[in-house]
Design a protein around this motif. Structure first.
Motif, PDB file in Angstrom:
ATOM      1  N   MET A 180       0.810  -1.215   0.000  1.00 29.69           N
ATOM      2  CA  MET A 180       0.000   0.000   0.000  1.00 29.69           C
ATOM      3  C   MET A 180       0.849   1.274   0.000  1.00 29.69           C
ATOM      4  N   ILE A 181       2.046   1.213   0.575  1.00 27.51           N
ATOM      5  CA  ILE A 181       2.857   2.429   0.714  1.00 27.51           C
ATOM      6  C   ILE A 181       3.317   2.967  -0.644  1.00 27.51           C
ATOM      7  N   PRO A 182       4.039   2.169  -1.458  1.00 29.76           N
ATOM      8  CA  PRO A 182       4.446   2.719  -2.766  1.00 29.76           C
ATOM      9  C   PRO A 182       3.265   2.963  -3.690  1.00 29.76           C
ATOM     10  N   TYR A 183       2.203   2.154  -3.549  1.00 33.43           N
ATOM     11  CA  TYR A 183       1.048   2.367  -4.413  1.00 33.43           C
ATOM     12  C   TYR A 183       0.367   3.707  -4.100  1.00 33.43           C
ATOM     13  N   LEU A 231      13.067   2.756   2.907  1.00 32.37           N
ATOM     14  CA  LEU A 231      12.846   3.915   2.041  1.00 32.37           C
ATOM     15  C   LEU A 231      13.390   3.668   0.646  1.00 32.37           C
ATOM     16  N   LEU A 232      14.539   2.990   0.580  1.00 31.64           N
ATOM     17  CA  LEU A 232      15.133   2.664  -0.719  1.00 31.64           C
ATOM     18  C   LEU A 232      14.246   1.693  -1.490  1.00 31.64           C
ATOM     19  N   PHE A 233      13.725   0.685  -0.797  1.00 30.97           N
ATOM     20  CA  PHE A 233      12.840  -0.286  -1.443  1.00 30.97           C
ATOM     21  C   PHE A 233      11.539   0.365  -1.892  1.00 30.97           C
ATOM     22  N   ILE A 234      11.001   1.263  -1.073  1.00 36.75           N
ATOM     23  CA  ILE A 234       9.763   1.961  -1.437  1.00 36.75           C
ATOM     24  C   ILE A 234       9.996   2.812  -2.682  1.00 36.75           C
ATOM     25  N   ALA A 235      11.132   3.515  -2.727  1.00 34.68           N
ATOM     26  CA  ALA A 235      11.458   4.330  -3.900  1.00 34.68           C
ATOM     27  C   ALA A 235      11.574   3.462  -5.150  1.00 34.68           C
ATOM     28  N   GLY A 236      12.214   2.288  -5.003  1.00 38.00           N
ATOM     29  CA  GLY A 236      12.334   1.374  -6.132  1.00 38.00           C
ATOM     30  C   GLY A 236      10.981   0.886  -6.607  1.00 38.00           C
ATOM     31  N   ALA A 237      10.087   0.572  -5.662  1.00 39.38           N
ATOM     32  CA  ALA A 237       8.751   0.100  -6.014  1.00 39.38           C
ATOM     33  C   ALA A 237       7.956   1.190  -6.730  1.00 39.38           C
ATOM     34  N   THR A 246      15.395  -4.581  -5.802  1.00 38.83           N
ATOM     35  CA  THR A 246      14.227  -3.714  -5.962  1.00 38.83           C
ATOM     36  C   THR A 246      14.578  -2.336  -6.515  1.00 38.83           C
ATOM     37  N   PRO A 247      15.523  -1.590  -5.924  1.00 39.68           N
ATOM     38  CA  PRO A 247      15.855  -0.269  -6.501  1.00 39.68           C
ATOM     39  C   PRO A 247      16.460  -0.369  -7.893  1.00 39.68           C
ATOM     40  N   VAL A 248      17.207  -1.447  -8.146  1.00 44.86           N
ATOM     41  CA  VAL A 248      17.803  -1.640  -9.480  1.00 44.86           C
ATOM     42  C   VAL A 248      16.700  -1.832 -10.516  1.00 44.86           C
TER      43      VAL A 248
END
Length: 262
Positions: A69-72, A148-154, A235-237
């Motif tokens: 839900m967060i990145p969406y 935060l890095l994973f959320i940005a990647g998503a 994920t960020p990649v």
């Protein structure tokens, strides 16, 4: 700095408009929360009939949904381009956008901001926090920047895929139903990918990498020692790659644009 100042100006204009129609704002927030609540209820109903899903417990799957839900929510706030073809191509508003100095995609994103979608991100963070506590997961100081890095990647994965699909309007005169189809496919990313067959698992991981917007990065924080969690650092990649492809398709589409009626 120019982009930030532009964002601030658009945000102020949005706030002025919403203050005039406050009821609409809160109705939109409430309807979005109700929709997300229905998805959560569906997961809970599933676990009334089974103890685990592909080796994942109820709390783990709910944790994944909270992360999903967060990145969406962030994506929904800044990439609200569902009516792009009708408004900007058919009605010719793209001509107006192209006469301005800022990058055309940035202008479109700011013009169509939908801040109420961030409510979903906040609820997702709360769901994750509750599950984190109930699962007894350790919390290291590195978990916050990694998350935060994973959320940005998503978010970049969402952005890249939907930017590419929106750009189809530059290449085709006829409207397509591919965006609603993609919207349905993305929901598979909130469930453990190991419950699907190999073909679907491959598609969700490498072709339409929606597994990277939910279950894969979330698995990292669940301390799972399996192949899904092992992919989390990518994920960020994946986000950078998918967004770069989407932006390239968009820029090429803009070059093909010849004005209203073309």
């Amino acid at each position: 700095m120019f982009a930030l100042s532009l964002f601030w100006e658009y945000l102020k204009n949005y706030a002025k408009t919403r203050l005039t129609y406050r009821a609409d704002f809160w109705i939109e927030v409430l309807s979005d929360l109700m929709f997300q609540g229905m998805n959560l209820i569906f997961i809970l109903i599933v676990f009334r009939h089974t103890a685990s899903l592909g080796g994942w417990s109820e709390l783990e799957v709910v944790f994944v949904y909270g992360f999903f839900m967060i990145p969406y929510g962030i994506f929904g706030t800044f990439f609200n381009l569902w009516n792009f073809s009708e408004r900007y191509i058919v009605k010719g508003e793209m001509d107006r956008v192209l006469t301005r100095p800022a990058h055309n995609l940035l202008q479109l994103l700011l013009e169509n901001m939908d801040p109420p979608s961030l409510a979903g991100s906040i609820v997702g963070a709360v769901i994750m926090g509750v599950c984190w506590y109930r699962l007894g997961l350790p919390l290291d100081w590195l978990d916050i920047p990694i998350m935060l890095l994973f959320i940005a990647g998503a978010v970049l994965i969402y952005a890249g895929l939907y930017t590419a699909l929106t750009a189809i309007a530059f290449y085709s005169d006829s409207p397509t139903g591919i965006l609603p189809l993609m919207y349905n496919i993305q929901n598979y990313g909130r469930y453990p990918v190991n419950i699907y067959n190999k073909l679907i698992r491959f598609v969700l991981t490498w072709l339409l990498p929606f597994a990277f917007v939910g279950v894969i990065p979330a698995a990292h924080f669940l301390d799972r020692k399996d192949d899904i969690a092992a992919l989390a650092p990518l994920t960020p990649v994946m986000g950078v790659i998918v967004f770069a492809i989407g932006l390239a398709i968009w820029n090429n589409g803009v070059k093909r644009y010849r004005g209203a009626g073309s």
